[in-house]
Design a protein around this motif. Structure first.
Motif, PDB file in Angstrom:
ATOM      1  N   GLY A 103       0.822  -1.204   0.000  1.00 51.62           N
ATOM      2  CA  GLY A 103       0.000   0.000   0.000  1.00 51.62           C
ATOM      3  C   GLY A 103       0.859   1.257   0.000  1.00 51.62           C
ATOM      4  N   ARG A 104       0.623   2.140  -0.939  1.00 53.50           N
ATOM      5  CA  ARG A 104       1.321   3.425  -1.009  1.00 53.50           C
ATOM      6  C   ARG A 104       0.496   4.489  -0.303  1.00 53.50           C
ATOM      7  N   ALA A 105       1.126   5.228   0.608  1.00 51.25           N
ATOM      8  CA  ALA A 105       0.394   6.262   1.341  1.00 51.25           C
ATOM      9  C   ALA A 105      -0.126   7.345   0.412  1.00 51.25           C
ATOM     10  N   ASP A 106       0.642   7.677  -0.627  1.00 51.74           N
ATOM     11  CA  ASP A 106       0.238   8.793  -1.483  1.00 51.74           C
ATOM     12  C   ASP A 106      -0.886   8.417  -2.450  1.00 51.74           C
ATOM     13  N   HIS A 107      -1.338   7.151  -2.442  1.00 52.86           N
ATOM     14  CA  HIS A 107      -2.484   6.746  -3.256  1.00 52.86           C
ATOM     15  C   HIS A 107      -3.719   6.474  -2.400  1.00 52.86           C
ATOM     16  N   PHE A 108      -3.659   6.854  -1.128  1.00 50.03           N
ATOM     17  CA  PHE A 108      -4.831   6.773  -0.251  1.00 50.03           C
ATOM     18  C   PHE A 108      -5.561   8.104  -0.301  1.00 50.03           C
ATOM     19  N   GLY A 109      -6.862   8.053  -0.628  1.00 52.01           N
ATOM     20  CA  GLY A 109      -7.650   9.274  -0.651  1.00 52.01           C
ATOM     21  C   GLY A 109      -7.613  10.017   0.670  1.00 52.01           C
ATOM     22  N   LEU A 143      -6.831 -11.034  19.951  1.00 54.77           N
ATOM     23  CA  LEU A 143      -6.099 -10.277  18.937  1.00 54.77           C
ATOM     24  C   LEU A 143      -6.156 -11.078  17.650  1.00 54.77           C
ATOM     25  N   LEU A 144      -6.805 -10.505  16.646  1.00 50.72           N
ATOM     26  CA  LEU A 144      -6.997 -11.155  15.355  1.00 50.72           C
ATOM     27  C   LEU A 144      -6.150 -10.417  14.329  1.00 50.72           C
ATOM     28  N   VAL A 145      -5.284 -11.134  13.599  1.00 54.06           N
ATOM     29  CA  VAL A 145      -4.413 -10.504  12.600  1.00 54.06           C
ATOM     30  C   VAL A 145      -4.829 -10.965  11.209  1.00 54.06           C
ATOM     31  N   PHE A 146      -5.101 -10.008  10.328  1.00 50.18           N
ATOM     32  CA  PHE A 146      -5.379 -10.291   8.919  1.00 50.18           C
ATOM     33  C   PHE A 146      -4.149  -9.902   8.100  1.00 50.18           C
ATOM     34  N   HIS A 147      -3.635 -10.843   7.334  1.00 47.43           N
ATOM     35  CA  HIS A 147      -2.492 -10.553   6.445  1.00 47.43           C
ATOM     36  C   HIS A 147      -3.003 -10.507   5.015  1.00 47.43           C
ATOM     37  N   GLN A 148      -3.070  -9.309   4.458  1.00 49.21           N
ATOM     38  CA  GLN A 148      -3.695  -9.096   3.159  1.00 49.21           C
ATOM     39  C   GLN A 148      -2.866  -9.568   1.959  1.00 49.21           C
ATOM     40  N   MET A 149      -3.569  -9.849   0.855  1.00 45.97           N
ATOM     41  CA  MET A 149      -2.964  -9.871  -0.465  1.00 45.97           C
ATOM     42  C   MET A 149      -2.835  -8.439  -0.976  1.00 45.97           C
ATOM     43  N   GLY A 150      -3.774  -7.588  -0.598  1.00 45.11           N
ATOM     44  CA  GLY A 150      -3.679  -6.159  -0.832  1.00 45.11           C
ATOM     45  C   GLY A 150      -3.458  -5.775  -2.282  1.00 45.11           C
ATOM     46  N   SER A 151      -2.369  -5.056  -2.525  1.00 44.53           N
ATOM     47  CA  SER A 151      -2.052  -4.531  -3.865  1.00 44.53           C
ATOM     48  C   SER A 151      -0.829  -5.211  -4.456  1.00 44.53           C
ATOM     49  N   HIS A 152      -0.618  -6.459  -4.100  1.00 40.27           N
ATOM     50  CA  HIS A 152       0.574  -7.163  -4.559  1.00 40.27           C
ATOM     51  C   HIS A 152       0.633  -7.190  -6.086  1.00 40.27           C
ATOM     52  N   GLY A 153       1.759  -6.767  -6.632  1.00 38.86           N
ATOM     53  CA  GLY A 153       1.934  -6.713  -8.084  1.00 38.86           C
ATOM     54  C   GLY A 153       2.722  -7.896  -8.605  1.00 38.86           C
ATOM     55  N   PRO A 154       2.873  -7.983  -9.919  1.00 36.56           N
ATOM     56  CA  PRO A 154       2.471  -6.977 -10.910  1.00 36.56           C
ATOM     57  C   PRO A 154       1.018  -7.107 -11.383  1.00 36.56           C
ATOM     58  N   SER A 159     -15.021  -2.916  -7.130  1.00 34.08           N
ATOM     59  CA  SER A 159     -13.974  -1.942  -6.796  1.00 34.08           C
ATOM     60  C   SER A 159     -13.302  -1.327  -8.019  1.00 34.08           C
ATOM     61  N   LYS A 160     -13.674  -1.753  -9.205  1.00 29.12           N
ATOM     62  CA  LYS A 160     -13.016  -1.250 -10.419  1.00 29.12           C
ATOM     63  C   LYS A 160     -13.639   0.084 -10.833  1.00 29.12           C
ATOM     64  N   ARG A 161     -13.245   1.125 -10.125  1.00 27.37           N
ATOM     65  CA  ARG A 161     -13.779   2.461 -10.381  1.00 27.37           C
ATOM     66  C   ARG A 161     -13.040   3.160 -11.517  1.00 27.37           C
ATOM     67  N   MET A 192      -1.905   3.074 -13.378  1.00 25.97           N
ATOM     68  CA  MET A 192      -2.471   3.772 -12.221  1.00 25.97           C
ATOM     69  C   MET A 192      -3.886   3.273 -11.929  1.00 25.97           C
ATOM     70  N   ASN A 193      -4.675   3.055 -12.970  1.00 28.16           N
ATOM     71  CA  ASN A 193      -6.040   2.572 -12.765  1.00 28.16           C
ATOM     72  C   ASN A 193      -6.056   1.230 -12.057  1.00 28.16           C
ATOM     73  N   ALA A 194      -5.217   0.290 -12.526  1.00 25.43           N
ATOM     74  CA  ALA A 194      -5.193  -1.046 -11.921  1.00 25.43           C
ATOM     75  C   ALA A 194      -4.749  -0.985 -10.469  1.00 25.43           C
ATOM     76  N   TYR A 195      -3.687  -0.196 -10.205  1.00 27.23           N
ATOM     77  CA  TYR A 195      -3.196  -0.102  -8.830  1.00 27.23           C
ATOM     78  C   TYR A 195      -4.219   0.591  -7.928  1.00 27.23           C
ATOM     79  N   ASP A 196      -4.789   1.688  -8.407  1.00 26.46           N
ATOM     80  CA  ASP A 196      -5.753   2.421  -7.584  1.00 26.46           C
ATOM     81  C   ASP A 196      -6.992   1.585  -7.292  1.00 26.46           C
ATOM     82  N   ASN A 197      -7.401   0.756  -8.233  1.00 28.83           N
ATOM     83  CA  ASN A 197      -8.538  -0.141  -7.967  1.00 28.83           C
ATOM     84  C   ASN A 197      -8.208  -1.130  -6.855  1.00 28.83           C
ATOM     85  N   SER A 198      -6.936  -1.547  -6.786  1.00 29.36           N
ATOM     86  CA  SER A 198      -6.549  -2.449  -5.693  1.00 29.36           C
ATOM     87  C   SER A 198      -6.625  -1.729  -4.343  1.00 29.36           C
ATOM     88  N   ILE A 199      -6.340  -0.430  -4.329  1.00 28.73           N
ATOM     89  CA  ILE A 199      -6.488   0.350  -3.098  1.00 28.73           C
ATOM     90  C   ILE A 199      -7.964   0.490  -2.741  1.00 28.73           C
TER      91      ILE A 199
END
Length: 575
Positions: free
Chosen positions: A267-273, A406-417, A427-429, A448-455
């Motif tokens: 996750g990139r901080a600068d791509h969080f709204g 304590l519950l921990v979730f380990h995401q797949m998140g925005s893993h590339g490519p 989520s595909k905005r 950018m579109n693909a990555y931002d949709n993952s966010i």
């Protein structure tokens, strides 16, 4: 006259037929050669055919044509000498051919990923490669890869299959190998001695060049990851659970605690709204009354480096120089009496969850759940971690469950490519998306579109997690903290993905988002001031703060806890 002319023309025509040329090349490839000559020719071929990332980087550094040629020749010769010295240990019989071909394969693969993603083959990157799971490997495959491999491998494959190696006595072979090693190292020493005035400043100013020497860098890094641990002392596990206990809030609680820690991925901080990004990639979090921190830096630039570090009590500097292993935040929470569960939707917890209960997100999913949340390869979206949660919580021992979880979730998140695979249709905005693993082939807007949709998908998952915690608030005091493990390069400076050495990595690989949500009852039991917490939004924090902040939030007393590293500490009891 005409007949003779026709005969000559026919003869010439016959001589240039492709079959004849192929036979001549095959005959030349079949010429007997000593094993020593083979490794020399192979090294020279790889220096030329598999070092284009190095040549391009030298060109980008900028210099006059004369300086560029001289530097390229010097580094090429050093690379060749080092490779010859290594391969000389294998210069014996025809049974070494598979090993030589494996070296060519490593060189071809390394070049492909260095060219397409601007990565370098340092030990950290090689560690990531060796821990990559099947789903991540599938994301990296494509016809571009096989074409790139063929361009490098076809000629040496044909040659190594056809070349004959004359028999030679073992003693003579060994003598020739020793001479080859001495000669190659001697030539390298002369080059370094005569060119040190140029090489020294170049390597100091551009340390990434040493990891672009192919395949030397890959061979060195692989050995550092695989072989070096065999010759180091066995690390002992240092206990951190001694003295761990639950704080005063547990004696007075009317409901047990339920806290979710979400370990984000790429996750990139600068791509969080929430952080002011031009696109609204976090619409769900924006309506959930969350706390958001804008100035957080990661411990590493890869999952392998960051996740163990962020759960460690040591902090980045001491963690990287440690001689032994240490128990983690999860061990301390469990020793204090809390129920701990790690749910993984990634390629493992990198040792963090080894001593606590852990389960894969896809475990026990029904057929309908798999159809909705998982693809044909078995990879599931992060929403799968929210399925069957009540059954998972009920499996925690009642004694621990009555105190807190304590519950921990380990995401797949925005893993590339394969960013486009990380978001659902909902989520595909932003479209169209980049859908190839060769990110440089995509228009920047599509990437950018693909990555931002993952966010957006991460935002949707975090929103759903908060909603689930709200429904559980009648039975638990609930809260959540999200923190990504590292950021991502999306074409800036020609770089893609992540994993560059920390000192070389751009800030986008280290600047990560961190968000928290606390129910009113949880904030009340911990006496946390909402206004005070919002006042810390722009303060500088790092992964080093996670261990101590989580112990503070969970009200777990431990000798390892440092209140100065707890970002929530100064807001407890504040007006």
């Amino acid at each position: 006259m005409n007949t003779a002319h026709i005969g000559i023309s026919a003869s010439n025509s016959h001589s240039i037929r492709p079959g004849n040329w192929l036979r001549r090349i095959d005959d030349w490839f079949s010429t007997p050669l000593s094993a020593q000559r083979i490794v020399i020719y192979l090294a020279l071929y790889l220096v030329f055919a598999a070092n284009w990332p190095l040549w391009f980087q030298l060109q980008r550094i900028g210099s006059t044509p004369g300086v560029f040629v001289r530097t390229a020749v010097v580094l090429g010769l050093l690379n060749a000498c080092a490779l010859v010295a290594i391969l000389a240990f294998t210069a014996w019989t025809r049974y070494m051919k598979p090993l030589w071909l494996a070296v060519v394969l490593v060189a071809a693969l390394s070049q492909y990923y260095m060219l397409n993603y601007s990565v370098v083959m340092d030990p950290g990157m090689m560690g990531n490669v060796l821990q990559t799971d099947a789903h991540e490997v599938a994301d990296l495959l494509g016809w571009h890869l096989f074409v790139a491999l063929a361009l490098v491998m076809v000629i040496p494959l044909w040659w190594l299959v056809r070349v004959r190696i004359p028999a030679m006595s073992p003693l003579r072979q060994m003598l020739r190998n020793v001479l080859l090693i001495v000669a190659s190292l001697g030539i390298a020493a002369v080059i370094v001695a005569t060119m040190s005035r140029d090489l020294g400043p170049l390597m100091r100013n551009h340390p990434q060049l040493r990891y672009l020497l192919n395949p030397i860098a890959s061979l060195y890094s692989s050995s550092a990851v695989v072989i070096r641990p065999l010759f180091t002392h066995t690390k002992k596990l240092i206990s951190m659970g001694g003295g761990a206990a639950l704080g005063a809030s547990y004696a007075a609680q009317t409901k047990p605690l339920l806290f979710v820690l979400v370990v984000g991925e790429t996750g990139r901080a600068d791509h969080f709204g929430l952080n002011g990004y031009a696109r609204n990639t976090t619409p769900q979090l924006a309506t959930r009354n969350v706390f958001n921190w804008t100035n957080v830096r990661s411990c590493g630039t890869s999952t392998l480096a960051s996740v163990p570090c962020m759960f460690s009590p040591l902090g980045k500097k001491d963690f990287e120089s440690r001689k032994d292993d240490y128990e983690t935040l999860l061990d301390v929470a469990q020793a204090a009496g809390l129920g701990v569960l790690w749910i993984d939707n990634q390629s493992g917890c990198k040792g963090v969850c080894d001593r606590v209960p852990h389960v894969s997100a896809s475990t026990d999913l029904t057929a309908s759940q798999r159809k909705q949340l998982c693809d044909a390869s078995g990879e599931c979206r992060d929403m799968a971690m929210l399925e069957n949660l009540q059954q998972r919580l009920d499996a925690i021992p009642a004694e621990k469950r009555s105190k807190g979880i304590l519950l921990v979730f380990h995401q797949m998140g925005s893993h590339g490519p394969a960013y486009s695979k990380r978001s659902s249709l909902e989520s595909k905005r932003f479209t169209p998306e980049c859908k190839t693993e060769v990110l440089a082939d995509c228009a920047h807007s599509e990437l950018m579109n693909a990555y931002d949709n993952s966010i957006v998908e991460t935002d949707r998952f975090l929103g759903a997690t908060i909603d689930w915690l709200k429904t559980a608030s009648s039975r638990y005091d609930t809260g959540m903290l999200y923190l990504s493990d590292h950021g991502e390069s999306l074409g800036e400076y020609g770089q893609f993905l992540h994993g560059l050495p920390y000192s070389m990595a751009p800030d986008v690989q280290k600047h990560v988002p961190m968000v928290s949500w606390l129910s009113p009852s949880f904030a009340g039991r911990e006496q946390l001031s909402v206004g005070c917490l919002r006042g810390t939004a722009d303060a500088p924090y790092t992964h080093d703060n996670l261990y101590h902040s989580m112990l503070g939030l969970l009200d777990v007393r431990s000798p390892s806890y440092q209140s100065g590293m707890d970002l929530f500490a100064k807001c407890k009891g504040a007006a």
